[in-house]
Write a protein that holds these residues in place. Structure first.
Motif, PDB file in Angstrom:
ATOM      1  N   ILE A 233       0.860  -1.185   0.000  1.00 41.09           N
ATOM      2  CA  ILE A 233       0.000   0.000   0.000  1.00 41.09           C
ATOM      3  C   ILE A 233       0.896   1.235   0.000  1.00 41.09           C
ATOM      4  CG2 ILE A 233      -1.691   1.318   1.357  1.00 41.09           C
ATOM      5  CD1 ILE A 233      -2.461  -1.571   2.443  1.00 41.09           C
ATOM      6  N   VAL A 234       0.678   2.107  -0.980  1.00 41.26           N
ATOM      7  CA  VAL A 234       1.500   3.327  -1.055  1.00 41.26           C
ATOM      8  C   VAL A 234       0.650   4.525  -0.655  1.00 41.26           C
ATOM      9  CG1 VAL A 234       2.843   4.833  -2.563  1.00 41.26           C
ATOM     10  CG2 VAL A 234       2.935   2.362  -2.895  1.00 41.26           C
ATOM     11  N   ASP A 235       1.093   5.213   0.390  1.00 42.53           N
ATOM     12  CA  ASP A 235       0.395   6.412   0.834  1.00 42.53           C
ATOM     13  C   ASP A 235       1.246   7.614   0.401  1.00 42.53           C
ATOM     14  OD1 ASP A 235      -0.838   8.402   2.175  1.00 42.53           O
ATOM     15  OD2 ASP A 235      -0.626   7.552   4.190  1.00 42.53           O
ATOM     16  N   ASN A 236       0.902   8.172  -0.754  1.00 44.03           N
ATOM     17  CA  ASN A 236       1.681   9.279  -1.302  1.00 44.03           C
ATOM     18  C   ASN A 236       1.062  10.607  -0.832  1.00 44.03           C
ATOM     19  OD1 ASN A 236       3.070  11.145  -2.784  1.00 44.03           O
ATOM     20  ND2 ASN A 236       2.588  10.285  -4.797  1.00 44.03           N
ATOM     21  N   ARG A 237       1.722  11.255   0.122  1.00 42.79           N
ATOM     22  CA  ARG A 237       1.151  12.473   0.706  1.00 42.79           C
ATOM     23  C   ARG A 237       1.707  13.751   0.094  1.00 42.79           C
ATOM     24  NH1 ARG A 237       1.613  10.516   6.990  1.00 42.79           N
ATOM     25  NH2 ARG A 237       0.239   8.704   6.753  1.00 42.79           N
ATOM     26  N   LEU A 238       2.396  13.624  -1.034  1.00 37.96           N
ATOM     27  CA  LEU A 238       2.977  14.831  -1.651  1.00 37.96           C
ATOM     28  C   LEU A 238       1.884  15.672  -2.288  1.00 37.96           C
ATOM     29  CD1 LEU A 238       6.204  13.596  -3.466  1.00 37.96           C
ATOM     30  CD2 LEU A 238       5.848  14.254  -1.087  1.00 37.96           C
ATOM     31  N   GLU A 239       1.968  16.985  -2.067  1.00 41.97           N
ATOM     32  CA  GLU A 239       1.041  17.849  -2.788  1.00 41.97           C
ATOM     33  C   GLU A 239       1.554  18.000  -4.214  1.00 41.97           C
ATOM     34  OE1 GLU A 239       2.289  22.197  -1.646  1.00 41.97           O
ATOM     35  OE2 GLU A 239       2.201  20.933   0.157  1.00 41.97           O
ATOM     36  N   ASP A 240       0.655  18.399  -5.118  1.00 41.07           N
ATOM     37  CA  ASP A 240       1.059  18.577  -6.514  1.00 41.07           C
ATOM     38  C   ASP A 240       2.032  19.740  -6.636  1.00 41.07           C
ATOM     39  OD1 ASP A 240      -0.405  16.565  -7.403  1.00 41.07           O
ATOM     40  OD2 ASP A 240      -2.090  17.776  -8.145  1.00 41.07           O
ATOM     41  N   ARG A 241       2.838  19.686  -7.637  1.00 42.70           N
ATOM     42  CA  ARG A 241       3.712  20.795  -8.003  1.00 42.70           C
ATOM     43  C   ARG A 241       4.648  21.239  -6.881  1.00 42.70           C
ATOM     44  NH1 ARG A 241       2.057  23.351 -12.463  1.00 42.70           N
ATOM     45  NH2 ARG A 241       2.508  25.427 -11.738  1.00 42.70           N
ATOM     46  N   LEU A 242       5.537  20.321  -6.498  1.00 44.70           N
ATOM     47  CA  LEU A 242       6.586  20.665  -5.536  1.00 44.70           C
ATOM     48  C   LEU A 242       7.847  20.918  -6.345  1.00 44.70           C
ATOM     49  CD1 LEU A 242       6.526  17.958  -2.716  1.00 44.70           C
ATOM     50  CD2 LEU A 242       6.315  20.430  -2.438  1.00 44.70           C
ATOM     51  N   PHE A 243       8.237  22.163  -6.455  1.00 49.05           N
ATOM     52  CA  PHE A 243       9.337  22.462  -7.369  1.00 49.05           C
ATOM     53  C   PHE A 243      10.686  22.664  -6.681  1.00 49.05           C
ATOM     54  CE2 PHE A 243       5.724  23.778 -10.027  1.00 49.05           C
ATOM     55  CZ  PHE A 243       5.997  22.977 -11.115  1.00 49.05           C
ATOM     56  N   LEU A 244      11.721  22.267  -7.400  1.00 45.05           N
ATOM     57  CA  LEU A 244      13.104  22.485  -6.974  1.00 45.05           C
ATOM     58  C   LEU A 244      13.886  22.949  -8.185  1.00 45.05           C
ATOM     59  CD1 LEU A 244      14.461  19.319  -5.166  1.00 45.05           C
ATOM     60  CD2 LEU A 244      14.117  21.564  -4.174  1.00 45.05           C
ATOM     61  N   GLU A 245      14.952  23.674  -7.961  1.00 44.85           N
ATOM     62  CA  GLU A 245      15.878  23.920  -9.069  1.00 44.85           C
ATOM     63  C   GLU A 245      16.981  22.896  -8.932  1.00 44.85           C
ATOM     64  OE1 GLU A 245      17.313  27.890  -9.512  1.00 44.85           O
ATOM     65  OE2 GLU A 245      15.277  28.682  -9.431  1.00 44.85           O
ATOM     66  N   ALA A 246      17.055  21.973  -9.850  1.00 44.82           N
ATOM     67  CA  ALA A 246      18.005  20.864  -9.687  1.00 44.82           C
ATOM     68  C   ALA A 246      18.356  20.267 -11.039  1.00 44.82           C
ATOM     69  CB  ALA A 246      17.380  19.796  -8.801  1.00 44.82           C
ATOM     70  N   GLY A 247      19.310  19.334 -11.014  1.00 43.24           N
ATOM     71  CA  GLY A 247      19.660  18.615 -12.238  1.00 43.24           C
ATOM     72  C   GLY A 247      18.630  17.506 -12.454  1.00 43.24           C
ATOM     73  N   THR A 248      18.470  17.092 -13.722  1.00 43.21           N
ATOM     74  CA  THR A 248      17.451  16.066 -13.990  1.00 43.21           C
ATOM     75  C   THR A 248      17.810  14.726 -13.357  1.00 43.21           C
ATOM     76  OG1 THR A 248      18.530  15.713 -16.092  1.00 43.21           O
ATOM     77  CG2 THR A 248      16.535  17.036 -16.140  1.00 43.21           C
ATOM     78  N   MET A 249      19.091  14.587 -12.935  1.00 40.79           N
ATOM     79  CA  MET A 249      19.480  13.301 -12.344  1.00 40.79           C
ATOM     80  C   MET A 249      18.837  13.068 -10.971  1.00 40.79           C
ATOM     81  SD  MET A 249      21.722  15.704 -11.896  1.00 40.79           S
ATOM     82  CE  MET A 249      23.413  15.938 -12.289  1.00 40.79           C
ATOM     83  N   VAL A 250      18.149  14.069 -10.397  1.00 41.66           N
ATOM     84  CA  VAL A 250      17.466  13.799  -9.126  1.00 41.66           C
ATOM     85  C   VAL A 250      16.378  12.739  -9.334  1.00 41.66           C
ATOM     86  CG1 VAL A 250      17.939  16.005  -7.970  1.00 41.66           C
ATOM     87  CG2 VAL A 250      15.869  15.762  -9.360  1.00 41.66           C
ATOM     88  N   GLU A 251      15.878  12.645 -10.562  1.00 40.12           N
ATOM     89  CA  GLU A 251      14.880  11.615 -10.871  1.00 40.12           C
ATOM     90  C   GLU A 251      15.429  10.228 -10.527  1.00 40.12           C
ATOM     91  OE1 GLU A 251      13.407  11.708 -14.892  1.00 40.12           O
ATOM     92  OE2 GLU A 251      12.362   9.798 -14.662  1.00 40.12           O
ATOM     93  N   ASN A 252      16.693  10.029 -10.886  1.00 40.19           N
ATOM     94  CA  ASN A 252      17.358   8.762 -10.630  1.00 40.19           C
ATOM     95  C   ASN A 252      17.398   8.442  -9.129  1.00 40.19           C
ATOM     96  OD1 ASN A 252      19.108   6.598 -11.008  1.00 40.19           O
ATOM     97  ND2 ASN A 252      20.041   7.645 -12.752  1.00 40.19           N
ATOM     98  N   ALA A 253      17.713   9.477  -8.328  1.00 41.95           N
ATOM     99  CA  ALA A 253      17.809   9.282  -6.875  1.00 41.95           C
ATOM    100  C   ALA A 253      16.444   8.943  -6.282  1.00 41.95           C
ATOM    101  CB  ALA A 253      18.379  10.540  -6.223  1.00 41.95           C
TER     102      ALA A 253
END
Ligand code: ADP
Length: 357
Positions: A233-253
């Motif tokens: 069961i996944v309880d995803n509590r993130l609100e939409d549109r949480l922005f950061l200025e970062a490199g695209t490699m954060v996706e990997n992490a």
């Protein structure tokens, strides 16, 4: 030899551009099974141009690393002559390395070794524009050789094993599954080693606006079948549109941490994803109900190849080293705590804006 009469008149016509004979053979068999009509095979850019002019196929699958005229140049020449050409690049190179091709009009990218389902779902939606991405460093020669010369045959082993499994008698299934599983392990190892090597070489990278909730959502979709299989069961509590200025490699992490949470969760386990923001940055927490990480290993697991022995859990031991490097590049922090309800909570803090060095 390509026989055109294999599929019905209404089927999509494909030209396969691939210099590895066996890889081309595999693609041809897969296309035929799916009801596509293979109008030709070309093993060089020059041959591909000729066959494109002759057949005007609906789809071209394009290998990149070919001698003389490579796939990039070939795709460019085809698109120059026919801007409606539907070219799908199938290559060991990642989408980010081939990014300039999408501005030329290449429709989609499939990374080798591919999952058969992924190849056909990508072909089915080639009308969709490819995602924006950024270039990364080319990686060392050794890694490039490994990726090109080892991933190709490994992908073939895996794909041929898949084909065998379709018609295999019960007495052989276990062995064929073992071949497939082991090919997958080496593929994963080469992919992870190559990612880590590239990240280690990287000193500077492009910073873009990254939507953390979208990336987490994407990783959850990619891990969907495993989440479903284990009844997590996944309880995803993130609100939409949480922005950061970062490199695209954060996706990997993010993907790596979520993939670990799924991998180490028991069947019927629970994963809670949450975030807190302060003026300086964003703290992402991923809590699972797995075995947890003992105090004495909490630093070591972020080092390369440091695995706490876990029976029955597959892995390369490079995942958290990749996460650590990505976080370091952003001058952030990653650590693990106890989950009060049992299991562990992996926490990543990343600055909202990349700090000046
Ligand atoms: P791998 O999972 O491939 O072994 P990682 O670098 O991702 O490599 O993880 C290193 C070690 O950290 C794992 O072998 C495991 O012992 C531990 N670990 C990672 N994530 C979790 C988790 N969510 N729960 C428990 N242990 C974990």
């Amino acid at each position: 030899m390509v026989k055109e009469e294999d599929a019905g008149e209404g089927s999509l016509r494909v030209l396969i551009v691939e210099d590895d004979e066996e890889a081309a053979e595999l693609l041809e068999s897969l296309f035929k099974r799916q009801g596509y009509r293979v109008v030709g095979r070309a093993s060089s850019g020059e041959e591909a141009l000729e066959k494109y002019r002759e057949h005007r196929p609906d789809i071209v699958t394009m290998d990149i690393m070919m001698p003389a005229m490579d796939g990039r140049e070939c795709a460019r020449r085809i698109l120059e002559e026919d801007d409606k050409a539907n070219i799908v690049v199938v290559s060991v190179l990642g989408r980010e390395e081939l990014q300039p091709l999408s501005s030329l009009g290449v429709k989609a990218f499939v990374k080798k070794p591919f999952e058969v389902e992924e190849l056909f779902s990508t072909l089915a939606k080639t009308a969709r524009p490819p995602r924006r991405s950024v270039a990364t460093s080319p990686g060392s020669l050794f890694i490039d050789i490994l990726r090109h010369d080892a991933l190709n045959p490994l992908g073939l082993i895996k794909n041929f094993a898949d084909m065998l499994l379709d018609d295999a008698p019960d007495s052989m299934r276990q062995e064929i599954e073992a071949i497939r599983r082991n090919a997958d392990r080496v593929i994963e190892l080469i992919e992870d080693a190559s990612t880590l090597a590239k990240l280690n070489e990287l000193t500077d990278f492009e910073v873009v606006k990254v939507d953390v909730s979208a990336l987490v959502g994407k990783a959850l979709v990619e891990l969907g079948s495993e989440i479903k299989r284990k009844g997590i069961i996944v309880d995803n509590r993130l609100e939409d549109r949480l922005f950061l200025e970062a490199g695209t490699m954060v996706e990997n992490a993010f993907h790596q941490l979520l993939s670990n949470a799924v991998k180490y969760s028991p069947e019927g386990g629970r994963i809670v994803i949450s975030a807190e923001q302060d003026g300086h940055g964003l703290l992402l927490s991923i809590a699972d109900s797995g075995p947890g990480v003992k105090e004495e290993y909490r630093k070591a697991i972020f080092e390369r190849l440091e695995r706490v022995k876990k029976r029955g859990v597959r892995g390369t031991g490079l995942g958290l080293a990749i996460v650590k490097r990505v976080v370091e590049l952003h001058k952030g922090r990653v650590w693990v705590e106890d989950n009060p309800g049992g299991g562990s909570v992996f926490k990543v803090w990343l600055p909202r804006r990349r700090l000046e060095r």
